[in-house]
Design an enzyme around this catalytic site. Structure first.
Site, PDB file in Angstrom:
ATOM      1  N   ALA A   1      10.958 -17.845   1.319  1.00 55.94           N
ATOM      2  CA  ALA A   1      10.856 -16.817   0.273  1.00 55.94           C
ATOM      3  C   ALA A   1      11.272 -15.457   0.793  1.00 55.94           C
ATOM      4  CB  ALA A   1       9.428 -16.751  -0.278  1.00 55.94           C
TER       5      ALA A   1
ATOM      6  N   THR B   1       8.722  -7.645   0.129  1.00 54.06           N
ATOM      7  CA  THR B   1       8.701  -9.120   0.139  1.00 54.06           C
ATOM      8  C   THR B   1       8.963  -9.668   1.540  1.00 54.06           C
ATOM      9  OG1 THR B   1       9.396  -9.296  -2.152  1.00 54.06           O
ATOM     10  CG2 THR B   1       9.862 -11.193  -0.740  1.00 54.06           C
TER      11      THR B   1
ATOM     12  N   THR C   1      18.376 -15.097   9.091  1.00 50.13           N
ATOM     13  CA  THR C   1      19.825 -14.972   8.934  1.00 50.13           C
ATOM     14  C   THR C   1      20.493 -14.470  10.208  1.00 50.13           C
ATOM     15  OG1 THR C   1      21.478 -13.606   7.823  1.00 50.13           O
ATOM     16  CG2 THR C   1      19.307 -12.690   7.934  1.00 50.13           C
ATOM     17  N   ASP C   2      21.774 -14.778  10.365  1.00 49.34           N
ATOM     18  CA  ASP C   2      22.516 -14.232  11.509  1.00 49.34           C
ATOM     19  C   ASP C   2      22.836 -12.752  11.315  1.00 49.34           C
ATOM     20  OD1 ASP C   2      24.447 -14.456   9.528  1.00 49.34           O
ATOM     21  OD2 ASP C   2      25.901 -15.535  10.761  1.00 49.34           O
ATOM     22  N   GLU C   3      22.594 -12.241  10.093  1.00 48.77           N
ATOM     23  CA  GLU C   3      22.925 -10.833   9.836  1.00 48.77           C
ATOM     24  C   GLU C   3      22.050  -9.873  10.636  1.00 48.77           C
ATOM     25  OE1 GLU C   3      23.681  -9.982   5.666  1.00 48.77           O
ATOM     26  OE2 GLU C   3      24.239 -12.065   5.308  1.00 48.77           O
TER      27      GLU C   3
ATOM     28  N   TYR D   1      18.780  -5.283   3.701  1.00 46.19           N
ATOM     29  CA  TYR D   1      18.417  -6.713   3.725  1.00 46.19           C
ATOM     30  C   TYR D   1      18.245  -7.204   5.161  1.00 46.19           C
ATOM     31  CZ  TYR D   1      19.266 -11.757   3.978  1.00 46.19           C
ATOM     32  OH  TYR D   1      19.183 -13.094   4.304  1.00 46.19           O
TER      33      TYR D   1
ATOM     34  N   TYR E   1      35.828  -7.157  -2.086  1.00 46.46           N
ATOM     35  CA  TYR E   1      35.431  -5.867  -1.510  1.00 46.46           C
ATOM     36  C   TYR E   1      36.398  -5.454  -0.400  1.00 46.46           C
ATOM     37  CZ  TYR E   1      30.758  -6.945  -3.506  1.00 46.46           C
ATOM     38  OH  TYR E   1      29.705  -7.260  -4.321  1.00 46.46           O
TER      39      TYR E   1
ATOM     40  N   ASP F   1      34.883  -0.932  -1.234  1.00 49.60           N
ATOM     41  CA  ASP F   1      34.166  -1.749  -0.250  1.00 49.60           C
ATOM     42  C   ASP F   1      32.646  -1.594  -0.399  1.00 49.60           C
ATOM     43  OD1 ASP F   1      33.960  -3.552   1.767  1.00 49.60           O
ATOM     44  OD2 ASP F   1      34.895  -2.299   3.314  1.00 49.60           O
TER      45      ASP F   1
ATOM     46  N   HIS G   1      29.627  -2.416   5.236  1.00 55.04           N
ATOM     47  CA  HIS G   1      30.047  -3.827   5.193  1.00 55.04           C
ATOM     48  C   HIS G   1      30.304  -4.399   6.588  1.00 55.04           C
ATOM     49  CE1 HIS G   1      32.778  -6.784   2.737  1.00 55.04           C
ATOM     50  NE2 HIS G   1      31.814  -7.396   3.388  1.00 55.04           N
TER      51      HIS G   1
HETATM   52  P1  NAD Z   1      17.364 -17.057  -2.945  1.00 53.35           P
HETATM   53  O1  NAD Z   1      17.411 -15.621  -3.311  1.00 53.35           O
HETATM   54  O2  NAD Z   1      18.255 -18.030  -3.651  1.00 53.35           O
HETATM   55  O3  NAD Z   1      15.870 -17.610  -3.141  1.00 53.35           O
HETATM   56  C1  NAD Z   1      14.742 -16.880  -2.768  1.00 53.35           C
HETATM   57  C2  NAD Z   1      13.526 -17.533  -3.406  1.00 53.35           C
HETATM   58  O4  NAD Z   1      12.366 -16.809  -2.979  1.00 53.35           O
HETATM   59  C3  NAD Z   1      13.529 -17.504  -4.939  1.00 53.35           C
HETATM   60  O5  NAD Z   1      13.136 -18.754  -5.448  1.00 53.35           O
HETATM   61  C4  NAD Z   1      12.519 -16.423  -5.284  1.00 53.35           C
HETATM   62  O6  NAD Z   1      11.856 -16.646  -6.534  1.00 53.35           O
HETATM   63  C5  NAD Z   1      11.553 -16.540  -4.117  1.00 53.35           C
HETATM   64  N1  NAD Z   1      10.819 -15.291  -3.882  1.00 53.35           N
HETATM   65  C6  NAD Z   1      11.323 -14.040  -3.791  1.00 53.35           C
HETATM   66  N2  NAD Z   1      10.330 -13.151  -3.612  1.00 53.35           N
HETATM   67  C7  NAD Z   1       9.169 -13.863  -3.559  1.00 53.35           C
HETATM   68  C8  NAD Z   1       7.813 -13.530  -3.380  1.00 53.35           C
HETATM   69  N3  NAD Z   1       7.427 -12.248  -3.229  1.00 53.35           N
HETATM   70  N4  NAD Z   1       6.892 -14.519  -3.369  1.00 53.35           N
HETATM   71  C9  NAD Z   1       7.264 -15.813  -3.535  1.00 53.35           C
HETATM   72  N5  NAD Z   1       8.539 -16.191  -3.729  1.00 53.35           N
HETATM   73  C10 NAD Z   1       9.480 -15.228  -3.737  1.00 53.35           C
HETATM   74  O7  NAD Z   1      17.574 -17.091  -1.381  1.00 53.35           O
HETATM   75  P2  NAD Z   1      18.281 -18.197  -0.465  1.00 53.35           P
HETATM   76  O8  NAD Z   1      19.722 -17.899  -0.392  1.00 53.35           O
HETATM   77  O9  NAD Z   1      17.827 -19.533  -0.874  1.00 53.35           O
HETATM   78  O10 NAD Z   1      17.650 -17.824   0.960  1.00 53.35           O
HETATM   79  C11 NAD Z   1      16.444 -18.411   1.394  1.00 53.35           C
HETATM   80  C12 NAD Z   1      16.107 -17.875   2.762  1.00 53.35           C
HETATM   81  O11 NAD Z   1      17.163 -18.154   3.671  1.00 53.35           O
HETATM   82  C13 NAD Z   1      15.905 -16.366   2.812  1.00 53.35           C
HETATM   83  O12 NAD Z   1      14.836 -16.089   3.672  1.00 53.35           O
HETATM   84  C14 NAD Z   1      17.216 -15.848   3.372  1.00 53.35           C
HETATM   85  O13 NAD Z   1      17.024 -14.635   4.068  1.00 53.35           O
HETATM   86  C15 NAD Z   1      17.600 -16.969   4.300  1.00 53.35           C
HETATM   87  N6  NAD Z   1      19.048 -17.140   4.548  1.00 53.35           N
HETATM   88  C16 NAD Z   1      19.920 -17.249   3.510  1.00 53.35           C
HETATM   89  C17 NAD Z   1      21.263 -17.466   3.769  1.00 53.35           C
HETATM   90  C18 NAD Z   1      22.266 -17.648   2.655  1.00 53.35           C
HETATM   91  O14 NAD Z   1      23.460 -17.776   2.925  1.00 53.35           O
HETATM   92  N7  NAD Z   1      21.862 -17.719   1.408  1.00 53.35           N
HETATM   93  C19 NAD Z   1      21.721 -17.528   5.092  1.00 53.35           C
HETATM   94  C20 NAD Z   1      20.787 -17.410   6.132  1.00 53.35           C
HETATM   95  C21 NAD Z   1      19.453 -17.227   5.839  1.00 53.35           C
HETATM   96  P1  TYD Z   2      27.668 -12.506  -0.003  1.00 52.34           P
HETATM   97  O1  TYD Z   2      27.857 -13.836  -0.667  1.00 52.34           O
HETATM   98  O2  TYD Z   2      26.998 -11.418  -0.763  1.00 52.34           O
HETATM   99  O3  TYD Z   2      26.931 -12.809   1.379  1.00 52.34           O
HETATM  100  P2  TYD Z   2      26.609 -11.797   2.626  1.00 52.34           P
HETATM  101  O4  TYD Z   2      26.835 -10.410   2.194  1.00 52.34           O
HETATM  102  O5  TYD Z   2      25.167 -12.073   2.891  1.00 52.34           O
HETATM  103  O6  TYD Z   2      27.515 -12.243   3.732  1.00 52.34           O
HETATM  104  O7  TYD Z   2      29.097 -11.976   0.440  1.00 52.34           O
HETATM  105  C1  TYD Z   2      29.955 -12.707   1.278  1.00 52.34           C
HETATM  106  C2  TYD Z   2      31.161 -11.853   1.581  1.00 52.34           C
HETATM  107  O8  TYD Z   2      31.921 -11.675   0.380  1.00 52.34           O
HETATM  108  C3  TYD Z   2      30.798 -10.457   2.064  1.00 52.34           C
HETATM  109  O9  TYD Z   2      31.754 -10.054   3.049  1.00 52.34           O
HETATM  110  C4  TYD Z   2      30.956  -9.588   0.827  1.00 52.34           C
HETATM  111  C5  TYD Z   2      32.055 -10.286   0.051  1.00 52.34           C
HETATM  112  N1  TYD Z   2      31.981 -10.191  -1.440  1.00 52.34           N
HETATM  113  C6  TYD Z   2      33.110  -9.792  -2.171  1.00 52.34           C
HETATM  114  O10 TYD Z   2      34.183  -9.495  -1.608  1.00 52.34           O
HETATM  115  N2  TYD Z   2      32.993  -9.745  -3.531  1.00 52.34           N
HETATM  116  C7  TYD Z   2      31.836 -10.052  -4.182  1.00 52.34           C
HETATM  117  O11 TYD Z   2      31.793  -9.949  -5.446  1.00 52.34           O
HETATM  118  C8  TYD Z   2      30.695 -10.474  -3.422  1.00 52.34           C
HETATM  119  C9  TYD Z   2      29.407 -10.823  -4.093  1.00 52.34           C
HETATM  120  C10 TYD Z   2      30.812 -10.543  -2.041  1.00 52.34           C
END
Ligand code: NAD
Ligand code: TYD
Length: 361
Positions: free
Chosen positions: A84, A102, A136-138, A163, A220, A297, A301
């Site tokens: 979450a 959060t 995340t790797d970020e 973030y 972007y 951009d 970024h």
């Molecule tokens: P997402 O935004 O799709 O889902 C997040 C979920 O958390 C949602 O279901 C939301 O309702 C719930 N949530 C948010 N705030 C909450 C709160 N206060 N209490 C309870 N639930 C809450 O995110 P995701 O892409 O599935 O990412 C999940 C995890 O993985 C995150 O911790 C994110 O940082 C990490 N992550 C994501 C990516 C990616 O590429 N998406 C990569 C690396 C790590």
């Molecule tokens: P995103 O999916 O938001 O993941 P993150 O920022 O966590 O890596 O974006 C992936 C890459 O794509 C990032 O370099 C930003 C770029 N991007 C665009 O160029 N256009 C868009 O509309 C979005 C959402 C992201």
């Protein structure tokens, strides 16, 4: 039977993880999914699990200490898998506070509740209890565009966006619990995921959604930023392997060795849509490279992310299994077959988000 408390299980990765776990363990495990159902949480993602006796959904906010403590008091939890979070960089640039609330406070509440439930009177912890923090790797910041530097578990933290700063804060809290209390945890830091059920604010589903509707595809900056894409099922498998076979107290990076520039992703999505859509599908005429639009951009970024998954491969034997060409086809096929899901998640608030985020850029 092992009981899992999964937070954020109604989101993108969480719902894929829950599906993966039931495919793998079926009735050998029980999963309690705790999610506040923010804009990113969607119970439709888990519709097929509703009638399972070994699956429970609880609507609760991870920052609500009393609710989380109650869940631990009423259930004997063996594993926590903590997804979450507020997860979108662009939103964090507009509204950082909810990310701190959060991601940092919510993680503190989860850690504290698990610690209280699992701690013995002498300060040791009950047998075989484990907390996995998904990150995340970020948090490592940005790499030079040199094709040869990578993020390792030892790379110093240098987050740039609100973030990634909030995720770094949450990671450090988990580390502090491990160091201070010997709290049984792991951290995983993972690269960009893609796959079914991803909310269309993130690049790949946003491109699919816009292209199908004949809307502009916003790129972007110069479109040359690099992300390291991982198919979401491979991530789910990695999380489970780390929790069951990793060394406690360790961090593992999970990544795909699959670096792509954003503009490459845009072109691949368009080409794959054209390949998969039948000629008589009215959406096909909308899809074209003419939709690509370079826009202002993103602030701050990050240029390049790339993980060298050496540690998880060597210690645990995890490797990404899904080739990008296959994963992106599966993903796009899923979105084409789930137009209703897409319509539901993009109705209402999503339109306001989109208009605010992309206007004047
Ligand atoms: P997402 O935004 O799709 O889902 C997040 C979920 O958390 C949602 O279901 C939301 O309702 C719930 N949530 C948010 N705030 C909450 C709160 N206060 N209490 C309870 N639930 C809450 O995110 P995701 O892409 O599935 O990412 C999940 C995890 O993985 C995150 O911790 C994110 O940082 C990490 N992550 C994501 C990516 C990616 O590429 N998406 C990569 C690396 C790590
Ligand atoms: P995103 O999916 O938001 O993941 P993150 O920022 O966590 O890596 O974006 C992936 C890459 O794509 C990032 O370099 C930003 C770029 N991007 C665009 O160029 N256009 C868009 O509309 C979005 C959402 C992201």
């Amino acid at each position: 039977m092992r009981t899992y408390l999964v937070t954020g299980g109604a989101g993108f990765i969480g719902s894929n993880y829950i599906h993966y776990m039931f495919r793998k363990y079926d009735n050998e495990i029980r999963i309690i999914n705790v999610d506040a159902l923010t804009y990113a949480g969607n119970l439709e993602n888990l519709e097929d699990l509703r009638n399972r006796d070994n699956y429970t959904f609880i609507k609760a906010d991870i920052t609500d200490k009393a609710s989380i403590e109650k869940i631990f008091a009423e259930n004997d939890i063996d594993r926590v898998v903590h997804f979450a979070a507020e997860s979108h960089v662009d939103r964090s640039i507009r509204d950082p506070e909810v990310f701190v609330h959060t991601n940092v406070l919510g993680t503190a509440v989860m850690l504290n509740a698990a610690k209280a439930a699992w701690e013995n009177p002498d300060g040791t912890f009950k047998e075989d209890r484990k907390f996995l923090h998904v990150s995340t790797d970020e948090v490592y910041g940005s790499l030079p565009d040199d094709g040869k530097s990578y993020f390792y578990e030892t790379t110093p933290y240098s987050p740039h966006s609100p973030y990634s700063a909030s995720k770094a804060g949450s990671d450090l809290l988990v580390r502090s619990y491990m160091d201070t209390y010997h709290f049984p945890a792991n951290i995983t830091n993972t690269s960009n995921n893609y796959g079914p059920y991803q909310f269309p604010e993130k690049l790949i589903p946003l491109l699919i959604n816009n292209a199908l509707a004949g809307r502009e595809l916003p790129v972007y900056g110069d479109g040359m930023n690099i992300r390291d894409w991982l198919y979401v099922d491979d991530h789910a498998k990695g999380i489970d392997m780390v929790q069951e076979h990793g060394r406690l107290f360790e961090t593992y990076n999970i990544g795909g060795h699959n670096e792509k520039r954003n503009i490459e992703i845009v072109n691949i999505v368009i080409e794959t849509l054209l390949e998969l859509l039948p000629d008589d599908d009215p959406r096909k005429k909308n899809v074209s490279k003419d939709l690509i639009k370079y826009i202002e951009d993103r602030k701050g970024h990050d240029r390049r992310y790339a993980i060298a998954p050496d540690k998880i491969k060597k210690e645990i034997g995890w490797e990404p299994e899904t080739m990008f060409a296959d994963g992106i086809k599966k993903t796009i096929k899923w979105y084409l077959e789930h137009q209703e899901w897409l319509s539901h998640v993009t109705s209402g608030d999503y339109q306001n988000y989109y208009d605010t985020m992309y206007k004047d850029r």
